[in-house]
Design a protein around this motif. Structure first.
Motif, mmCIF file in Angstrom:
data_model
loop_
_atom_site.group_PDB
_atom_site.id
_atom_site.type_symbol
_atom_site.label_atom_id
_atom_site.label_comp_id
_atom_site.label_asym_id
_atom_site.label_seq_id
_atom_site.Cartn_x
_atom_site.Cartn_y
_atom_site.Cartn_z
ATOM 1 N N LEU A 70 8.986 69.938 6.916
ATOM 2 C CA LEU A 70 8.015 70.490 7.852
ATOM 3 C C LEU A 70 8.696 71.141 9.052
ATOM 4 O O LEU A 70 9.547 70.538 9.710
ATOM 5 N N VAL A 71 8.287 72.376 9.326
ATOM 6 C CA VAL A 71 8.644 73.073 10.559
ATOM 7 C C VAL A 71 7.330 73.367 11.277
ATOM 8 O O VAL A 71 6.526 74.170 10.813
ATOM 9 N N VAL A 72 7.093 72.702 12.391
ATOM 10 C CA VAL A 72 5.862 72.889 13.150
ATOM 11 C C VAL A 72 6.079 73.979 14.184
ATOM 12 O O VAL A 72 7.054 73.938 14.947
ATOM 13 N N VAL A 73 5.177 74.958 14.196
ATOM 14 C CA VAL A 73 5.234 76.057 15.153
ATOM 15 C C VAL A 73 3.951 76.013 15.976
ATOM 16 O O VAL A 73 2.850 76.113 15.422
ATOM 17 N N ALA A 74 4.093 75.858 17.282
ATOM 18 C CA ALA A 74 2.935 75.687 18.159
ATOM 19 C C ALA A 74 2.844 76.823 19.154
ATOM 20 O O ALA A 74 3.843 77.211 19.764
ATOM 21 N N HIS A 75 1.633 77.342 19.343
ATOM 22 C CA HIS A 75 1.410 78.444 20.267
ATOM 23 C C HIS A 75 0.501 78.008 21.404
ATOM 24 O O HIS A 75 -0.511 77.330 21.181
ATOM 25 N N SER A 76 0.858 78.357 22.627
ATOM 26 C CA SER A 76 0.008 78.194 23.802
ATOM 27 C C SER A 76 -0.467 76.746 23.935
ATOM 28 O O SER A 76 0.349 75.822 23.987
ATOM 29 N N LEU A 77 -1.787 76.496 23.974
ATOM 30 C CA LEU A 77 -2.294 75.125 24.086
ATOM 31 C C LEU A 77 -1.843 74.247 22.925
ATOM 32 O O LEU A 77 -1.799 73.014 23.052
ATOM 33 N N GLY A 78 -1.472 74.850 21.809
ATOM 34 C CA GLY A 78 -0.958 74.077 20.681
ATOM 35 C C GLY A 78 0.266 73.251 21.033
ATOM 36 O O GLY A 78 0.619 72.312 20.308
#
Length: 249
Positions: A70-78
């Motif tokens: 797993l590679v988690v990519v989070a944007h802004s509020l994420g």
């Protein structure tokens, strides 16, 4: 096992920000799938006033299921949700993409004042000469006009609940972390984000071109960078990564 040019395929878990849905990832997701990777995009329950940060993390963990690499990519509020996922799933790499970086006990609503966001935005708006109602310059100035219009038209209702909930982790998760800064973003100005990342993650962010939605404006460059990170993560190292956080922030 299938292999990509970066070795073993990854499972990219893409977490959108506030007032959005998984559509914002469609160009990047296509790039990653074309390169042989699995991609999980999640529609968080943004409009549901009964749903907050735990429920957002629940939605992501449920969508991931039993997948690995797993590679988690989070944007802004994420950025408030992604570390919670790392605390519950076998995440090998966390990539913060122009994302909010929380401190233990801080709510998303408190983040703005705690980071000095209002002053940074005011200074950016003065430099840009931006009219208050000019959302194109603020969010999607780097996108082709039709794509920019579609992105703005797809904004969702956003419940206030997650903004009132303290970030529950006592420390940053023990997962290698990268930060990708979008150098042309007017909503989260670059100088402001460099400082926040330095103060809260103690790392220097890497930079990509684009506005607040670089996954739409520069999906190929972003996919290249993610593959580079994943390749590096698969290489054995004799010493701990300097971007693995084990102490409270």
């Amino acid at each position: 096992m299938n292999r990509t040019r970066s070795g073993v395929p990854a499972t990219y878990v893409l977490i959108h920000g506030a007032a959005a849905d998984s559509w914002c990832w469609h160009l990047l997701a296509a790039e990653l799938r074309d390169r042989g990777h699995d991609v999980v995009t999640v529609d968080l329950p943004c409009a549901d006033e009964s749903a907050g940060l735990p429920e957002y993390a629940d939605a992501v963990v449920e969508a991931v299921g039993a997948r690995t690499n797993l590679v988690v990519v989070a944007h802004s509020l994420g950025g408030f949700t992604a570390p919670l996922v790392c605390d519950r799933a076998p995440v090998r790499l966390l990539v913060m993409l122009q994302a909010m970086v929380p401190l233990p006990g801080e709510t998303p609503g408190q983040w703005w004042a705690a980071t000095g966001y209002d002053q940074a935005r005011s200074e950016q708006d003065r430099r840009d000469g931006r009219a208050e109602d000019d959302l194109v310059t603020l969010f999607v100035r780097d996108l082709p006009p039709e794509l920019a219009a579609e992105a703005l038209s797809r904004q969702k209702a956003q419940a206030s609940t997650p903004f009132t909930q303290p970030w529950p982790l006592p420390a940053w998760p023990d997962v290698p972390t990268k930060f990708l800064l979008s150098s042309g973003d007017r909503f989260f100005p670059a100088d402001f984000m460099r400082r926040v990342v330095r103060e809260r993650l103690h790392i220097t962010p890497d930079e990509v071109p684009g506005d607040h939605l670089p996954m739409l404006g520069h999906p190929t460059e972003l996919a290249d960078r993610l593959e580079e990170y994943w390749t590096q993560q698969q290489q054995p190292s004799e010493s701990p990564s300097p971007q693995r956080h084990q102490a409270p922030l």
